[in-house]
Enzyme design. Structure first.
Site, PDB file in Angstrom:
ATOM      1  N   TYR A   1       0.854  -1.193   0.000  1.00 12.52           N
ATOM      2  CA  TYR A   1       0.000   0.000   0.000  1.00 12.52           C
ATOM      3  C   TYR A   1       0.887   1.239   0.000  1.00 12.52           C
ATOM      4  CZ  TYR A   1      -2.906   3.816   1.709  1.00 12.52           C
ATOM      5  OH  TYR A   1      -3.541   5.030   1.840  1.00 12.52           O
TER       6      TYR A   1
ATOM      7  N   GLU B   1      -3.952   7.473  -3.481  1.00 13.48           N
ATOM      8  CA  GLU B   1      -3.701   6.124  -2.980  1.00 13.48           C
ATOM      9  C   GLU B   1      -3.382   5.173  -4.122  1.00 13.48           C
ATOM     10  OE1 GLU B   1      -6.176   5.267   1.128  1.00 13.48           O
ATOM     11  OE2 GLU B   1      -7.187   4.925  -0.773  1.00 13.48           O
TER      12      GLU B   1
END
Length: 388
Positions: free
Chosen positions: A109, A197
């Site tokens: 991530y 993101e």
């Protein structure tokens, strides 16, 4: 303003961030054609909506059958996709992204936000890629690696290396991460982003890095100077919230039945809290702003009554810059024009408050005056209870 995944990936590519090959399709035949053009023997069909949790909701399909690409696109396009992060009735799917499947060895991530505490762009990384990062942060915060960027210095090499080491990357992969981090920071600053993101940021079988999914939020206050404001998709936004924005009203739809109209965000939050404490449920957050006018009050009423859940309206106005008699005039005009059929409870305080209350009392309308906020909340909850 939120961007679709395919729009975010277009920006990624412009800033040197590696992404999967992909093409947008608006119907099944176009999806099939795109899959053939992409080549390969496996594809992803991804619904394009402004909501997370698409995979668990059936909005992402992996297939090795090219005919299934068309079938999935036909099923998704024109449907309402309900996810854990969408509105209760879901988000409309107007197109799908057809992407070439990647050979993923590991999922990471990577994201960036503006940290309100430090007022700096802060990067976040985690080994727990592909999962809800909010859940990871809540249950295992130690798995989140962060660093902030001083605007005068920009991203430093040592910060990239530290992030790479923490994510368990090899030296050649750390170089790739450095390219991604520098690209993300440049994109963040130049496009006035509030959030970006990559989840997951994949380590592929050939040990390269690739952005498999992408999410971007743009600061609404900076849209006037950004060409990507043209990418806005109104179909993904709440109709009432969109109407409110056109009149500089801050509106958020909630699930209750007592509508709120307040001037000032802090006062609006306090009003919703008092309604809850009194046993009611607020139907919205609505801040009409400090420079409230009769016209804006009327528009606010129109938006409120368009919500069929609303059974009472609580108006809580503190007349500081704007006089209470002018606000009262706006309320009376709005109630008459809009044809409000639910109880309206008004609490006024501030300049010319007595004149304002007198105008409301002599208006001949079914407007209930309240002495204070607690009294207003009690009367609103009581009015709703009497309708049940």
């Amino acid at each position: 303003m939120n961007l679709h995944e395919y729009q975010a990936k277009q920006l990624f590519a412009e800033y040197g961030i590696p992404v999967q090959d992909g093409m947008i399709a608006h119907d099944g035949p176009e999806a099939l054609k795109n899959a053939k053009n992409l080549g390969g023997d496996a594809w992803l069909v991804k619904a394009q909506v402004h909501a997370g949790g698409r995979g668990k909701a059936g909005g992402v399909k992996f297939t090795k059958d090219i005919n299934e690409v068309k079938e999935t696109a036909d099923r998704l396009i024109g449907s309402q996709l309900v996810t854990t992060q969408s509105a209760p009735d879901g988000q409309p799917v107007n197109c799908v992204l057809i992407a070439a499947a990647a050979d993923i060895a590991k999922e990471l991530y990577l994201g960036a936000v503006v940290d309100r505490g430090t007022r700096l762009v802060t990067f976040m990384g985690s080994l727990a890629g592909g999962m809800d990062i909010e859940e990871v942060a809540a249950k295992t915060p130690e798995k989140i690696i962060t660093f902030s960027v001083e605007p005068g210095l920009g991203i430093q090499d040592f910060q990239c290396r530290q992030m790479g080491f923490s994510l368990g990357l090899k030296p050649n992969q750390i170089k790739g991460l450095q390219v991604i981090l520098r690209g993300l920071y440049k994109l963040f600053v130049e496009k006035d982003l509030s959030l970006v993101e990559i989840n997951p940021l994949a380590i592929l079988e050939d040990e390269s890095l690739c952005a498999i999914d992408a999410k971007i939020n743009v600061d609404d206050n900076a849209l006037y100077r950004q060409k990507i404001s043209e990418w806005r998709d109104p179909s993904q936004e709440d109709l009432k919230e969109r109407q409110a924005a056109e009149f500089d009203l801050n509106y958020v739809t909630l699930d209750g039945n007592i509508a709120c109209m307040v001037n000032g965000a802090g006062l609006a939050m306090a009003t919703m809290d008092i309604i809850k404490l009194t046993g009611g449920q607020p139907a919205n957050f609505l801040d009409v702003g400090g420079g409230t006018t009769a016209e804006r009050v009327a528009e606010a009423f129109k938006i409120i009554v368009s919500d069929q859940k609303v059974e009472a309206i609580l108006v809580n106005i503190f007349g500081g810059i704007v006089r209470c008699d002018l606000i009262a005039e706006g309320i009376i005009t709005a109630v008459k024009e809009v044809g409000v059929e639910v109880p309206v409870i008004v609490r006024l305080e501030g300049t010319n408050v007595n004149e304002g209350k007198e105008m409301l009392a002599s208006s001949g309308l079914a407007i209930i005056s309240a002495e204070n906020l607690a009294d207003a909340a009690t009367k609103a909850v009581t009015a709703v209870g009497e309708k049940i």
